[in-house]
Design a protein around this motif. Structure first.
Motif, mmCIF file in Angstrom:
data_model
loop_
_atom_site.group_PDB
_atom_site.id
_atom_site.type_symbol
_atom_site.label_atom_id
_atom_site.label_comp_id
_atom_site.label_asym_id
_atom_site.label_seq_id
_atom_site.Cartn_x
_atom_site.Cartn_y
_atom_site.Cartn_z
ATOM 1 N N ARG A 92 0.825 -1.214 0.000
ATOM 2 C CA ARG A 92 0.000 0.000 0.000
ATOM 3 C C ARG A 92 0.852 1.253 0.000
ATOM 4 O O ARG A 92 0.532 2.235 -0.644
ATOM 5 N N ARG A 182 -9.869 6.803 8.156
ATOM 6 C CA ARG A 182 -9.651 6.685 6.705
ATOM 7 C C ARG A 182 -10.618 7.582 5.940
ATOM 8 O O ARG A 182 -10.257 8.190 4.935
ATOM 9 N N LYS A 183 -11.880 7.650 6.427
ATOM 10 C CA LYS A 183 -12.878 8.520 5.781
ATOM 11 C C LYS A 183 -12.459 9.983 5.871
ATOM 12 O O LYS A 183 -12.583 10.740 4.910
ATOM 13 N N ASP A 186 -9.664 10.662 3.461
ATOM 14 C CA ASP A 186 -10.200 10.804 2.099
ATOM 15 C C ASP A 186 -10.904 12.149 1.921
ATOM 16 O O ASP A 186 -10.739 12.817 0.906
#
Length: 194
Positions: A92, A182-183, A186
């Motif tokens: 990643r 993570r949201k 983003d």
């Protein structure tokens, strides 16, 4: 119950049967070896904690879904899960080429130690600032678990005791916190890797 003498296989069986404490015993029994293994590969405490946590989330999911093959080899199975998550982490972050893992060749043998340059230190400091900003956006119960785990280096057992919830609830809150983080990343287009 004399948990010290209880085999891993029996603890797994007890956990599947609904004994939440059996998982706590398994985690406590193997956490130093497992964490040591992960840390030796990633050389970063926060990343190692993250991978350790993700490993046990996978373990819980597998056990809860009754798809664990009982072979009495709990630790090697957990180590394999951790190993795969470590490989995923490096893929990643594009910090290593994609080599195929074989018995004769380990991907970790080609990873070099990187000392912190001035640029890396600045990046690390920026990442820390961004991370704190992200954590601030979490719901209170999730933020509490993240702070205890990342900044106070507490085990999930200790977090569970301090917050008065089960170890599964503490693990669940951490999992949701990671998903929410993570949201946020983003949403704000934050880049946490160099």
């Amino acid at each position: 119950m004399a948990n010290v003498h209880t085999s891993d296989a029996l603890l797994v069986k007890n956990y599947i049967a609904g004994d939440e404490n059996a998982l706590t015993v398994l985690i406590n029994r193997h956490q130093s070896k497992l964490f040591g293994f992960i840390y030796s590969k990633v050389s970063d405490r926060d990343i190692a904690n993250d991978i350790f946590q993700d490993t046990f989330i996978k373990v819980i999911k597998t056990l809860k879904s009754n798809s664990y093959n009982e072979e009495g080899k709990f630790l090697p199975w957990v180590m394999r899960i951790a190993h795969n998550l470590i490989i995923d982490h490096f893929r990643r972050n594009k910090k290593m080429p994609l080599f195929r893992e074989t018995e004769e060749f380990s991907i970790f043998s080609i990873m070099s130690d990187q000392s912190l340059t001035i640029e890396n230190q600045l990046i690390t400091e920026q990442v820390e600032k961004d991370l704190k900003r992200i954590i601030e956006e979490l719901p209170e119960d999730q933020r509490e678990v993240v702070m205890m785990r990342m900044y106070q280096d507490l085990s999930f057992k200790e977090i569970a005791e301090l917050t008065g919830v089960s170890i599964n609830t503490a693990l669940g809150r951490m999992r949701y916190a990671l998903l929410n983080m993570r949201k946020v990343i983003d949403k704000h287009k934050i880049i946490l890797t160099n």
